[in-house]
Design a protein around this motif. Structure first.
Motif, short mmCIF file in Angstrom:
data_model
loop_
_atom_site.label_atom_id
_atom_site.label_comp_id
_atom_site.label_asym_id
_atom_site.label_seq_id
_atom_site.Cartn_x
_atom_site.Cartn_y
_atom_site.Cartn_z
N ILE A 113 0.86 -1.19 0.00
CA ILE A 113 0.00 0.00 0.00
C ILE A 113 0.89 1.24 0.00
O ILE A 113 1.70 1.44 0.90
CB ILE A 113 -0.93 0.01 1.22
N THR A 114 0.78 2.09 -1.00
CA THR A 114 1.60 3.30 -1.12
C THR A 114 0.96 4.45 -0.36
O THR A 114 -0.23 4.70 -0.51
CB THR A 114 1.75 3.69 -2.60
N PRO A 115 1.73 5.18 0.48
CA PRO A 115 1.16 6.33 1.18
C PRO A 115 0.64 7.37 0.20
O PRO A 115 1.18 7.55 -0.89
CB PRO A 115 2.35 6.88 1.99
N GLU A 116 -0.44 8.05 0.60
CA GLU A 116 -1.03 9.10 -0.22
C GLU A 116 -1.01 10.41 0.57
O GLU A 116 -1.07 10.41 1.79
CB GLU A 116 -2.47 8.73 -0.61
N THR A 117 -0.97 11.54 -0.16
CA THR A 117 -0.73 12.83 0.48
C THR A 117 -1.74 13.87 0.00
O THR A 117 -2.07 13.94 -1.18
CB THR A 117 0.69 13.33 0.17
N VAL A 118 -2.22 14.68 0.97
CA VAL A 118 -3.02 15.87 0.68
C VAL A 118 -2.15 17.09 0.96
O VAL A 118 -1.48 17.15 1.98
CB VAL A 118 -4.28 15.90 1.58
N THR A 119 -2.14 18.05 0.06
CA THR A 119 -1.34 19.27 0.22
C THR A 119 -2.26 20.48 0.28
O THR A 119 -3.16 20.62 -0.55
CB THR A 119 -0.34 19.43 -0.93
N GLU A 120 -2.05 21.36 1.28
CA GLU A 120 -2.83 22.59 1.44
C GLU A 120 -1.88 23.78 1.54
O GLU A 120 -0.77 23.65 2.07
CB GLU A 120 -3.67 22.51 2.72
N THR A 121 -2.28 24.92 1.06
CA THR A 121 -1.50 26.15 1.24
C THR A 121 -2.42 27.26 1.72
O THR A 121 -3.64 27.22 1.51
CB THR A 121 -0.83 26.59 -0.07
N ARG A 122 -1.81 28.25 2.37
CA ARG A 122 -2.54 29.48 2.71
C ARG A 122 -1.52 30.60 2.86
O ARG A 122 -0.34 30.35 3.16
CB ARG A 122 -3.37 29.32 3.98
N SER A 123 -1.95 31.81 2.67
CA SER A 123 -1.05 32.96 2.74
C SER A 123 -1.60 33.98 3.73
O SER A 123 -2.80 34.04 3.99
CB SER A 123 -0.88 33.60 1.36
N SER A 124 -0.67 34.75 4.28
CA SER A 124 -1.05 35.80 5.24
C SER A 124 0.08 36.82 5.28
O SER A 124 1.10 36.67 4.60
CB SER A 124 -1.29 35.19 6.63
N THR A 125 -0.10 37.86 6.09
CA THR A 125 0.95 38.85 6.29
C THR A 125 1.17 39.04 7.78
O THR A 125 0.30 38.73 8.60
CB THR A 125 0.58 40.20 5.66
#
Length: 672
Positions: A113-125
């Motif tokens: 079973i191959t690991p699976e990945t979710v990627t999230e991004t967010r930006s701020s100042t």
């Protein structure tokens, strides 16, 4: 109730692992659907058949900080249950752009079973009000798990725990709702949902949150003609911080000038306070209604300006006063740490402060009082108008950055009359010089066969790459304390083995440079000595068993030094004794040879009968080398047999007397 899991586990879970790439803020609902029909190919599954499957999670990522001058720092994230935090050095004051990228990975504890990945991004100042180290932290959770397996032949009994942090695992219990024969469809699709949340990035370590002060004027009345204006006011500050008061005045309510004030104006505690406006000094001819307002600063934040209050002035100027002048305007560099000019002096670069320099001249000999200073950054006014009360008021309150353009204007004032405003020239902030430290050598104990390399740690305030450094090598001979420049090695960081000899002492200096031409200060290493490599003897062989014994051997000295050799022998098990050799350099020390060059196949002759006239037994022959600095490693032969014990002889044998008679005794004579 039956519980199984391995084979069917593989069939089911392969359709449930994460597989997505999204861009959104948090929290985020993750919904994954696999539309693929799965049939039972294992064995007949009875109703009530249960399996338990588990999945572990991990979270990593990168937080990218981009400074006001577009300098980028990438901070790696490796999350562990309980939360994540680290330190980051924000060297610039101003607004940073932040881009967070996080990866959530699910790994199933089953082969294949191959690991699976979710990627999230967010930006701020982030508005950084003070340069220095900050602590950044956040926490993450995954919760709200739900799973469906149409057409419902397997029911999800439980998913535990209901909420986890990355680094933790979940377990799902599934139960068949009916019997499923071989070849029959188990489910037609699979869907998994969860809610992934990452808290907002917390940045701490700078100055604490501050509530700006507030100030209001209660009354403002001139004490008499040409007198001070007595001002009563109320100061408020939530944190009870001591404050500094500044004031402005205006004749028309549009053009405002700095007011000279005394009294409760510095280090003022909140409460009812008073100050005096030196109105005659600021406006010697002031007549009629003027507007007056004040502002407070608690060391972190400014208050709003107070509502202007009206003051009626009655000032009569002296007969005449010549206005002062500001001459010889210049901008000087100030070290941000010492608040003084650097020694030696240099033009301003990144991280310095600036000081407005000028010469105050008054034709009447009046002293400076209330001159007004305005800074300009990139041709735009920077900060408030400053009323000069001390030399400290002339120093810019922020550090500067490479490429910025700065200037100032000064309006001189003698307390009676203002002079003509003057503008300084514009300067451009220079590239900050790099620096080096921890100068050292590799290896730590170099020899004439290793050579030596100069090592150092480079740093640059603006993270500029390295340029071509100026490197100089200096050598001192073995018996000298004078270091002499070796120009043939200029700008080299490595001395080859052929460049050095044992006993020499070397050091280097370096003037660091960055790729933009910035030049730092010269740094000098401590000296290192080229270590002597001790000689050694090998391959010692003894040929012969009596009398003169031929000895062959190899002398090795990696520095090429000529050596003194001392020979010895030992009859097993006795202690070593000096061995007399034919090749000895001195008749007084017949066991020493001097001035021998390293070579293979050298030979000496042991005169064994002079040491062991009748010796017989097992012997070892050895040689110990000495260069002019160290005793080397001796070498010795294998054990060999020596026999110097010759058989006795009898010579000149005769009988006496030579002509004996019957009355003589006979004697046998011989030489032994």
């Amino acid at each position: 109730m039956m519980r199984y899991g391995k084979a069917l586990f593989l069939v089911i879970i392969v359709f449930l692992v994460f597989n997505a790439f999204v861009y959104a803020d948090f929290p985020k609902t993750i919904s994954i659907t696999r539309n693929e029909e799965v049939k039972n190919t294992i064995f007949p599954i009875p109703q009530g058949f249960e399996i338990v499957i588990s999945a572990s999670t991990s979270m990593s990522g990168t937080i990218k900080f981009t400074s006001p001058t577009n300098v980028v720092q990438n901070v790696p994230v490796q999350y562990t249950a309980g939360g994540w935090s680290t330190q980051v050095n924000l060297t610039e004051v101003g607004t940073y752009s932040i881009l967070e990228t996080y990866n959530l990975t699910a790994s199933i504890s089953f082969p294949g079973i191959t690991p699976e990945t979710v990627t999230e991004t967010r930006s701020s100042t982030y508005n950084n009000t003070s340069a220095g180290n900050k602590t950044i932290s956040m926490t993450s959770t995954v919760s709200g798990f739900a799973m469906s397996l149409p057409p419902g032949k397997f029911a999800v009994i439980s998913i535990t725990p209901s909420s986890i942090q990355p680094g933790q695992s979940i377990s799902a219990t599934l139960r068949s709702t009916e019997a499923i024969d071989l070849g029959e469809v188990i489910f037609t699709s699979a869907n998994l949902q969860a809610v992934w949340n990452v808290t907002s990035l917390a940045i701490t370590g700078g100055p604490p949150a501050n509530t700006p002060p507030a100030v209001s004027i209660n009354s403002a009345i001139q004490s008499g003609p040409n007198g001070d204006v007595q001002v009563a006011y109320t100061l408020q500050d939530t944190e009870n911080n001591p404050c500094t008061i500044t004031a402005l005045y205006s004749k028309d309510g549009t053009s405002w000038s700095g007011a000279t004030i005394v009294g409760d104006v510095s280090n003022v505690s909140p409460g009812s306070r008073s100050l005096a406006w030196k109105a005659y000094q600021d406006e010697p001819s002031g007549q009629g209604a003027y507007q007056f307002k004040i502002k407070a600063n608690d060391g972190t934040s400014d208050s709003q300006w107070s509502a202007p209050t009206t003051v009626n002035l009655n000032n009569t100027p002296p007969a005449s006063n010549n206005p002062p002048q500001a001459l010889n305007l210049r901008i000087r560099t100030i070290d941000a740490n010492t608040n003084q000019e650097p020694v030696p002096y240099h033009e301003p670069f990144t991280g310095n402060k600036l000081k407005a320099g000028y010469d105050f001249f008054d034709p009447d000999g009046d002293l400076e009082a209330g001159s007004e200073l305005q800074w300009y950054k990139n041709n735009v006014p920077f900060g408030d108008l400053i009323v000069i009360q001390s030399e400290q008021n002339k120093i810019l309150g922020v550090t500067v950055v490479r490429g910025e353009k700065w200037a100032f204007s000064i309006t001189p004032n003698d307390g009676k009359t203002k002079g003509e405003p003057r503008n300084s020239g514009i300067i451009t902030i220079n590239n900050a010089p790099p620096s080096v430290r921890n100068l050292r050598f590799q290896p730590l104990q170099p020899t004439s066969t290793t050579g030596v390399k100069a090592l150092f740690d480079y740093s640059d305030p603006e993270n500029d790459p390295q340029g071509t450094h100026e490197i100089r090598w200096y050598k001192a001979e073995p018996q000298s304390s004078q270091y002499i420049l070796q120009p043939q090695h200029n700008n080299k960081d490595t001395l080859q083995p052929s460049d050095v000899k044992r006993g020499e002492r070397w050091k280097f200096t370096i003037i660091p440079k960055d790729a933009l031409g910035g030049t730092g200060e010269l740094a000098e290493s401590i000296p290192v000595t080229i270590v002597n490599q001790k000689p050694y003897i090998q391959n010692v062989k003894a040929v012969g068993s009596t009398g003169d014994i031929s000895i062959t051997f190899d002398l090795v000295d990696q520095d090429g030094d000529k050596c003194e050799l001392r020979t010895w022998y030992r009859r097993i098990p006795a202690e070593p004794t000096a061995a007399i050799i034919r090749e000895a350099s001195s008749p007084d020390k017949r066991y020493i040879i001097t001035n021998v060059s390293p070579a293979n196949g050298l030979r000496v002759t042991w005169l064994s009968k002079e040491n062991e006239p009748s010796g017989k037994g097992d012997y070892v022959f050895g040689i110990t080398p000495f260069d002019d600095m160290d005793k080397g490693d001796e070498g010795f032969s294998q054990v060999f047999a020596l026999d110097n014990n010759d058989s006795p002889t009898a010579n000149d044998v005769k009988i006496s007397p030579e002509s004996p008679n019957t009355s003589n005794d006979l004697f046998a004579n011989y030489v032994y």
